[in-house]
Design an enzyme around this catalytic site. Structure first.
Site, PDB file in Angstrom:
ATOM      1  N   SER A 281       0.868  -1.171   0.000  1.00 33.50           N
ATOM      2  CA  SER A 281       0.000   0.000   0.000  1.00 33.50           C
ATOM      3  C   SER A 281       0.907   1.223   0.000  1.00 33.50           C
ATOM      4  CB  SER A 281      -0.913  -0.005   1.229  1.00 33.50           C
ATOM      5  OG  SER A 281      -0.193   0.211   2.411  1.00 33.50           O
TER       6      SER A 281
ATOM      7  N   HIS B  21      -3.455  -5.840   2.779  1.00 29.34           N
ATOM      8  CA  HIS B  21      -2.564  -6.898   3.261  1.00 29.34           C
ATOM      9  C   HIS B  21      -3.258  -8.233   3.491  1.00 29.34           C
ATOM     10  CE1 HIS B  21       0.408  -3.731   5.027  1.00 29.34           C
ATOM     11  NE2 HIS B  21       0.427  -3.786   3.725  1.00 29.34           N
TER      12      HIS B  21
ATOM     13  N   GLU C  43      -4.503  -2.234   9.410  1.00 29.58           N
ATOM     14  CA  GLU C  43      -3.761  -2.853  10.515  1.00 29.58           C
ATOM     15  C   GLU C  43      -4.415  -2.571  11.862  1.00 29.58           C
ATOM     16  OE1 GLU C  43       0.328  -1.539  10.208  1.00 29.58           O
ATOM     17  OE2 GLU C  43       0.276  -1.786   8.025  1.00 29.58           O
TER      18      GLU C  43
ATOM     19  N   GLU D  58       1.875  -9.473   7.091  1.00 29.92           N
ATOM     20  CA  GLU D  58       2.705  -9.035   8.206  1.00 29.92           C
ATOM     21  C   GLU D  58       2.578  -9.950   9.423  1.00 29.92           C
ATOM     22  OE1 GLU D  58       1.973  -4.832   8.753  1.00 29.92           O
ATOM     23  OE2 GLU D  58       3.005  -4.374   6.871  1.00 29.92           O
TER      24      GLU D  58
ATOM     25  N   ASP E  32      -3.653   1.285  11.714  1.00 30.21           N
ATOM     26  CA  ASP E  32      -3.259   1.919  10.463  1.00 30.21           C
ATOM     27  C   ASP E  32      -4.472   1.843   9.562  1.00 30.21           C
ATOM     28  OD1 ASP E  32      -2.231   2.996   8.207  1.00 30.21           O
ATOM     29  OD2 ASP E  32      -0.634   1.517   7.902  1.00 30.21           O
TER      30      ASP E  32
ATOM     31  N   GLU F 240      -2.848   5.814  12.379  1.00 35.62           N
ATOM     32  CA  GLU F 240      -2.017   6.155  11.221  1.00 35.62           C
ATOM     33  C   GLU F 240      -2.883   6.384   9.991  1.00 35.62           C
ATOM     34  OE1 GLU F 240       1.162   3.306  10.819  1.00 35.62           O
ATOM     35  OE2 GLU F 240       1.223   3.528   8.646  1.00 35.62           O
TER      36      GLU F 240
ATOM     37  N   ASP G 253       1.938   8.319   7.376  1.00 32.51           N
ATOM     38  CA  ASP G 253       2.783   7.380   6.616  1.00 32.51           C
ATOM     39  C   ASP G 253       2.664   7.731   5.132  1.00 32.51           C
ATOM     40  OD1 ASP G 253       3.961   5.212   5.328  1.00 32.51           O
ATOM     41  OD2 ASP G 253       2.377   3.795   5.838  1.00 32.51           O
TER      42      ASP G 253
ATOM     43  N   LYS H 175      10.079   5.102   6.950  1.00 36.56           N
ATOM     44  CA  LYS H 175      10.469   3.938   6.154  1.00 36.56           C
ATOM     45  C   LYS H 175      11.555   4.435   5.219  1.00 36.56           C
ATOM     46  CE  LYS H 175       5.767   1.991   5.883  1.00 36.56           C
ATOM     47  NZ  LYS H 175       4.483   2.127   5.134  1.00 36.56           N
TER      48      LYS H 175
ATOM     49  N   HIS I 211       8.862  -1.199   9.276  1.00 38.02           N
ATOM     50  CA  HIS I 211       9.094  -2.185   8.215  1.00 38.02           C
ATOM     51  C   HIS I 211       8.179  -1.871   7.034  1.00 38.02           C
ATOM     52  CE1 HIS I 211       5.440  -4.859   9.460  1.00 38.02           C
ATOM     53  NE2 HIS I 211       5.156  -3.592   9.445  1.00 38.02           N
TER      54      HIS I 211
ATOM     55  N   LYS J 115       7.407  -0.222  14.435  1.00 41.04           N
ATOM     56  CA  LYS J 115       6.274  -0.984  13.921  1.00 41.04           C
ATOM     57  C   LYS J 115       6.836  -2.034  12.990  1.00 41.04           C
ATOM     58  CE  LYS J 115       3.157   0.186  10.337  1.00 41.04           C
ATOM     59  NZ  LYS J 115       1.898   0.705   9.783  1.00 41.04           N
TER      60      LYS J 115
HETATM   61  P1  PGA Z   1       3.150  -1.233   3.050  1.00 38.84           P
HETATM   62  O1  PGA Z   1       2.262  -1.114   4.349  1.00 38.84           O
HETATM   63  O2  PGA Z   1       4.533  -1.619   3.445  1.00 38.84           O
HETATM   64  O3  PGA Z   1       2.423  -2.277   2.254  1.00 38.84           O
HETATM   65  O4  PGA Z   1       3.133   0.112   2.358  1.00 38.84           O
HETATM   66  C1  PGA Z   1       2.735  -0.704   5.580  1.00 38.84           C
HETATM   67  C2  PGA Z   1       2.007   0.534   6.068  1.00 38.84           C
HETATM   68  O5  PGA Z   1       1.104   1.040   5.381  1.00 38.84           O
HETATM   69  O6  PGA Z   1       2.340   1.033   7.127  1.00 38.84           O
HETATM   70 ZN    ZN Z   2       0.802   2.761   6.844  1.00 37.20          ZN
END
Ligand code: PGA
Ligand code: ZN
Length: 428
Positions: free
Chosen positions: A40, A152, A161, A204, A241, A284, A312, A337, A365, A388
């Protein structure tokens, strides 16, 4: 000095090829790092270089590996591996584009992180110590994604999430024990209620039960916490999330949640009602990734309730976007990230900017990961107090938790687990 830089293809946790880089110094230090991959993805992320054609189901990274071996390596050989800023600036310059579309964010991030690890190895230090010096003693509070939805998982949950945050511990190890006990309790509970199919896991490591409503998932977390013998809101709190861009209809300006269409105002009302019902302490990407103003409105409501708001997809670890967010008060935290922006230097800038603005930074991650444990070191080295990295299951997730267990052991009495305090918005 750097004497060798090498790229190779390895596989990530979804079976997709990804790039691994190895950097060797004259002093005998070897650093190795791999690029993770998102599902995503935010629209402002650095571009991943992938091959055309059908090999590897269209996900090949031969071009990215070649970039490392034939463009990046000759440029880096002879440079001092400790000069991270200089090297990262050179990588950005070699690429020359804002989105790193020529060399690829995946090639660049693998090399940038491998350089830092080579420098640390040359100095004879673990990465967290090399990055954080004597100040590196704060263990991160983990946000563990144990129910997966959205992009996911193959279920109907719109939020991506549903995380547990074991705050009522006085060490990282105890925090993981609580998390594992709740995870196991949730597994039993889901089997009883939905059958065995419900405990297949998503990308995940969280369960992907056939639930339809976000509230159903949160209730399950609360029940599992109680069943494991912990008090919701005290020992364990929750984090979401929402990843709202994934179910936002841009043309019509509506969110499609639990089968209903909500405009921005209704979406905020819905989110606030969830905060009032459950001990959620972090949310998030509650709204569409371009809606800085909407974020600011929600953040005011969330802050009143002592809840962090995390950007994010909103920021994509980009200093320019974070600056805009700070200006308008869009969030109280930023998800970090490194592969969203490409270099360690730029990610460090984001962490520092956030901390200076009184915001939290959460090291994260991606849904596609490898056994690489660099982010465990980043969390301790940069003293973010938060990480996270998925459920306590699947090797690519436990690799990070296990590295943190080793780091805590190495720190011994020096280690500090911040617990609940790290979730208070606007407190240093
Ligand atoms: P992604 O999801 O690594 O698939 O982008 C993680 C997140 O959205 O935090
Ligand atoms: Zn996210």
């Amino acid at each position: 000095r750097i004497i060798d830089v090498r790229g190779r293809m390895i596989l990530d946790s979804r079976g997709d090829p990804t790039v691994e880089a190895e950097v060797v110094t004259e002093g005998g230090g070897v650093g190795r790092a791999a690029a993770p991959a998102g599902a995503s993805r935010g629209r402002h992320e650095a571009v991943e270089l992938r091959d055309e054609g059908r090999a590897w189901a269209g996900r090949g990274v031969e071009r990215a590996v070649n970039v490392i071996n034939s463009v990046i390596a000759p440029a880096l050989i002879g440079l001092d591996s400790r000069k991270q800023r200089e090297i990262d600036a050179l990588l950005c310059k070699l690429d020359g584009t804002h989105e790193k579309r020529i060399l690829g964010g995946n090639s660049i991030v693998a090399v940038s992180l491998a350089v830092a690890k080579a420098a640390a190895a040359t100095a004879g230090l673990p990465l967290y110590r090399y990055l954080g010096g004597p100040g590196a003693y704060v263990m991160p509070v983990p946000l563990l994604n144990i129910i997966n939805g959205g992009a996911h998982a193959g279920n109907e949950l719109s939020f991506q999430e549903f995380m547990i945050v074991p705050v009522g511990a006085d060490s990282f190890r105890e925090a993981m024990r609580i998390a594992v006990e709740v995870y196991k309790a949730l597994r039993r509970l889901l089997i009883e209620k939905y059958g065995k199919m419900a405990v297949n896991v998503g990308d995940e490591g969280g369960f992907a039960p056939p639930m339809r409503e976000n509230r159903e998932a949160l209730s399950a977390l609360v029940d599992a916490t109680k069943r494991a013998g912990y008090e919701p809101g005290v020992d364990v709190v929750y984090a979401l999330d929402v990843a709202a861009s994934q179910f936002y209809n841009e043309e019509r300006g509506v969110y499609i949640v639990d089968g209903k269409e909500l405009d921005r105002e209704k979406m905020i009302e819905y989110l606030v009602s969830i905060l009032d019902e459950f001990p959620v302490r972090s949310v998030e990407d509650p709204l569409y990734e371009e809606d800085f103003e909407g974020f600011a409105v929600f953040t005011r409501e969330a802050s009143k309730r002592g809840v962090l708001v995390v950007g994010d997809d909103l920021y994509t670890t980009n200093p320019e976007r974070l600056e805009r967010g700070i200006r308008v008060g869009a969030t109280t935290a930023v998800l970090v990230k490194v592969n969203q922006i490409g270099t360690l230097t730029e990610a460090l800038e984001v962490v520092n900017m956030a901390h200076r603005a009184g915001m939290r930074a959460i090291i994260s991650h991606r849904s596609g990961e490898t056994e690489d444990t660099t982010i465990a070191h980043l969390a301790v080295g940069l003293g973010t107090g938060l990480i996270k990295t998925g459920a306590p299951a699947r090797g690519e997730r436990t690799a990070k938790y296990n590295e943190l267990l080793r780091i805590e052991e190495e720190l011994g009495g020096e280690a500090f687990y911040p617990g609940e305090t790290v979730l208070r918005p606007g407190e240093p």
